[in-house]
Design a protein around this motif. Structure first.
Motif, mmCIF file in Angstrom:
data_model
loop_
_atom_site.group_PDB
_atom_site.id
_atom_site.type_symbol
_atom_site.label_atom_id
_atom_site.label_comp_id
_atom_site.label_asym_id
_atom_site.label_seq_id
_atom_site.Cartn_x
_atom_site.Cartn_y
_atom_site.Cartn_z
ATOM 1 N N HIS A 87 36.718 33.947 27.528
ATOM 2 C CA HIS A 87 37.592 33.920 28.699
ATOM 3 C C HIS A 87 37.645 35.271 29.429
ATOM 4 C CE1 HIS A 87 39.963 30.335 26.794
ATOM 5 N NE2 HIS A 87 38.774 29.984 27.289
ATOM 6 N N SER A 88 36.890 36.199 28.924
ATOM 7 C CA SER A 88 36.882 37.551 29.502
ATOM 8 C C SER A 88 35.474 37.912 29.975
ATOM 9 C CB SER A 88 37.340 38.584 28.457
ATOM 10 O OG SER A 88 38.635 38.279 27.974
ATOM 11 N N ILE A 89 35.392 38.988 30.712
ATOM 12 C CA ILE A 89 34.118 39.622 31.062
ATOM 13 C C ILE A 89 34.203 41.038 30.516
ATOM 14 C CG2 ILE A 89 32.559 40.334 32.911
ATOM 15 C CD1 ILE A 89 33.696 38.100 34.620
ATOM 16 N N ASP A 90 33.481 41.289 29.458
ATOM 17 C CA ASP A 90 33.696 42.487 28.647
ATOM 18 C C ASP A 90 33.016 43.734 29.242
ATOM 19 O OD1 ASP A 90 34.060 44.370 26.712
ATOM 20 O OD2 ASP A 90 33.392 43.105 25.043
ATOM 21 N N ASP B 101 40.220 45.669 31.156
ATOM 22 C CA ASP B 101 39.699 45.270 32.469
ATOM 23 C C ASP B 101 38.529 46.146 32.913
ATOM 24 O OD1 ASP B 101 41.403 43.083 33.123
ATOM 25 O OD2 ASP B 101 43.021 44.497 33.521
ATOM 26 N N SER B 102 38.541 47.419 32.499
ATOM 27 C CA SER B 102 37.497 48.334 32.962
ATOM 28 C C SER B 102 37.237 49.439 31.945
ATOM 29 C CB SER B 102 37.887 48.970 34.312
ATOM 30 O OG SER B 102 39.021 49.799 34.161
ATOM 31 N N GLY C 260 41.130 40.513 28.501
ATOM 32 C CA GLY C 260 41.651 39.343 27.802
ATOM 33 C C GLY C 260 41.795 39.622 26.319
ATOM 34 N N SER D 256 33.823 47.518 35.837
ATOM 35 C CA SER D 256 34.967 46.602 35.857
ATOM 36 C C SER D 256 34.559 45.193 35.453
ATOM 37 C CB SER D 256 35.594 46.566 37.257
ATOM 38 O OG SER D 256 36.009 47.868 37.650
ATOM 39 N N GLY D 257 35.365 44.586 34.602
ATOM 40 C CA GLY D 257 35.144 43.207 34.185
ATOM 41 C C GLY D 257 36.434 42.408 34.296
ATOM 42 N N LYS D 258 36.748 41.675 33.256
ATOM 43 C CA LYS D 258 37.977 40.889 33.221
ATOM 44 C C LYS D 258 38.540 40.975 31.809
ATOM 45 C CE LYS D 258 39.760 36.154 33.707
ATOM 46 N NZ LYS D 258 39.386 34.732 33.930
ATOM 47 N N ARG E 112 27.705 40.606 34.156
ATOM 48 C CA ARG E 112 28.707 40.005 35.048
ATOM 49 C C ARG E 112 29.831 40.967 35.446
ATOM 50 N NH1 ARG E 112 31.301 35.222 32.362
ATOM 51 N NH2 ARG E 112 31.200 36.558 30.516
ATOM 52 N N CYS E 113 29.556 42.256 35.354
ATOM 53 C CA CYS E 113 30.548 43.265 35.733
ATOM 54 C C CYS E 113 30.156 43.936 37.048
ATOM 55 C CB CYS E 113 30.669 44.332 34.644
ATOM 56 S SG CYS E 113 31.452 43.771 33.125
#
Length: 399
Positions: free
Chosen positions: A192-195, A239-240, A185, A181-183, A274-275
């Motif tokens: 601006h995201s967490i891939d 997101d994931s 976008g 899971s990340g963020k 960062r996930c």
């Protein structure tokens, strides 16, 4: 190999019930050829093929073999064979013989000779990943079995040939699934995201190092990622991501080591990007399979029986395979032997893999499989020469 593809092989072996064989008889070496001759009679082949096709018309998944189990029980009722049901949800255990020790079991195939001893007919559900063998054992119905035999067809072996080996034959295996899971976008502004796709990609590369950098080069291991799901648009970072796969090795220690390292690599490599990651090995639905390891004494028995039936030149020694089989659960509890039965016929062309959606069985192999299992069980009971029992009556409570 599915249970429904094999269960029809069982019925033919029950037909041998009227043939009495004394444990003092010298006919043990003739049993394989006699069984094969009987199994190849046209009326027997027609009946066997008919039952197999009837089952094949209604395939059922693991622990859902309701109609198949009903058919098995109906056929056993017709033959007057007592059985225990249900076992491991939809499983059936038939009992042929005196009901007294020694006991020998045949997984998905049976023999019904009137001799001293008992053949246990293990109609096992859920072989394909569901660990039905473990549930059979957990039910406590095979506690006093002396030996068990099992087989698998092979489209690469010519019909009339068999292959196996003493010791490790098939790998132990497990499955894993991870959600990274990340963020999410927009793809145009990745800062601006967490891939999670990038994280999953790094995870997959790192998982391959478990075999290439951590495993003994002389010990066969496999880690394969076969599932990658994430995102549904060209310009959106999801997101994931979900990945999944299998791991295999020939020892319990290696299997447990791989399991531990797979979880560590996934969670820690995801953290580098960062996930967050969670790992599920689905052991309740798909238990870890041990390696399939053939008993050396049963290997000698196998070679003698099959050599008498098919000729020693048709008994092939094979290299271990990284495929897995839940027959291995039985082998952890009792001496067991597993082998491959050829069904290739050049006139039919190349047969697809047994896991191909285009798989088609060569039904000409059915008499060979039936006769082999009958012979392995019958000669085994004759060779171990059980001591006379003082118990009265014929029953199978001792199991």
């Amino acid at each position: 190999m599915t249970y429904t593809e094999w269960v029809s092989w069982i019925f033919i072996l029950c037909l041998f019930g009227p043939t009495p064989i004394s444990s003092e008889s010298s006919l043990s070496s003739n049993i394989p050829t006699n069984f094969l001759s009987f199994a190849r009679k046209q009326e027997v082949v027609d009946w066997l093929v008919g039952v197999r096709r009837k089952i094949h018309e209604n395939p059922e998944l693991g622990f859902e073999e309701v109609e198949t189990s009903k058919l098995v029980r109906a056929e056993l009722d017709k033959m007057g064979i007592p059985y225990k049901y249900p076992v491991a949800v939809t499983g059936v255990l038939g009992f042929v013989g005196t009901g007294e020790p020694p006991f020998v079991a045949i997984r998905a195939d049976m023999d019904a000779l009137a001799m001293q001893g008992t053949v246990i007919l293990v109609f096992q559900p859920a072989e394909e990943g569901g660990g039905g063998a473990k549930k059979i054992l957990d039910a406590g119905v095979l506690e006093n079995v002396n030996a068990i035999f099992g087989l698998h067809v092979s489209p690469d072996l010519p019909i009339g040939e068999v292959a196996s080996r003493s010791g490790p034959l098939l790998a132990g295996s497990g499955f894993f699934e991870a959600v990274i899971s990340g963020k999410g976008g927009h793809a145009a502004i990745p800062q601006h995201s967490i891939d999670p796709i990038l994280a999953a990609s790094n995870v997959i590369v790192s998982l391959q190092h478990l075999v290439s950098r951590e495993a003994d080069p002389l010990e066969s291991q496999v880690v394969t990622v076969a599932k990658f799901q994430g995102g549904g648009a060209f310009n959106v970072i999801p997101d994931s991501v979900t990945i999944g796969g299998t791991f295999r090795a020939f020892s319990k220690e290696s299997i447990m080591q791989l399991k531990q390292r797979i979880e560590e690599v996934i969670t820690r490599q995801a953290a580098v990007q960062r996930c967050n990651a969670t790992v599920d090995f689905h052991e309740k639905e798909k238990p870890l399979f041990p390696a399939t390891i053939n008993n050396p004494n049963l290997h000698k028995h196998f070679q003698n029986v099959v050599g008498n039936m098919l000729g020693v030149h048709n008994v092939k020694d094979m290299q271990p395979l990284m495929g897995s089989e839940d027959f291995s659960f039985y082998q952890e509890e009792m001496p067991g032997y597993f082998f491959f039965l050829g069904m290739k016929d050049e006139a039919l062309g190349r047969l697809p893999s047994v896991h191909s959606p285009h798989f088609k069985i060569n039904e000409d192999a059915l008499p060979y499989g039936a006769a082999l299992h009958a012979s392995l069980a019958a000669t085994y009971l004759l060779e171990i020469q059980p001591q006379p029992s003082s118990r009265e009556g014929k029953h199978h409570d001792e199991l």
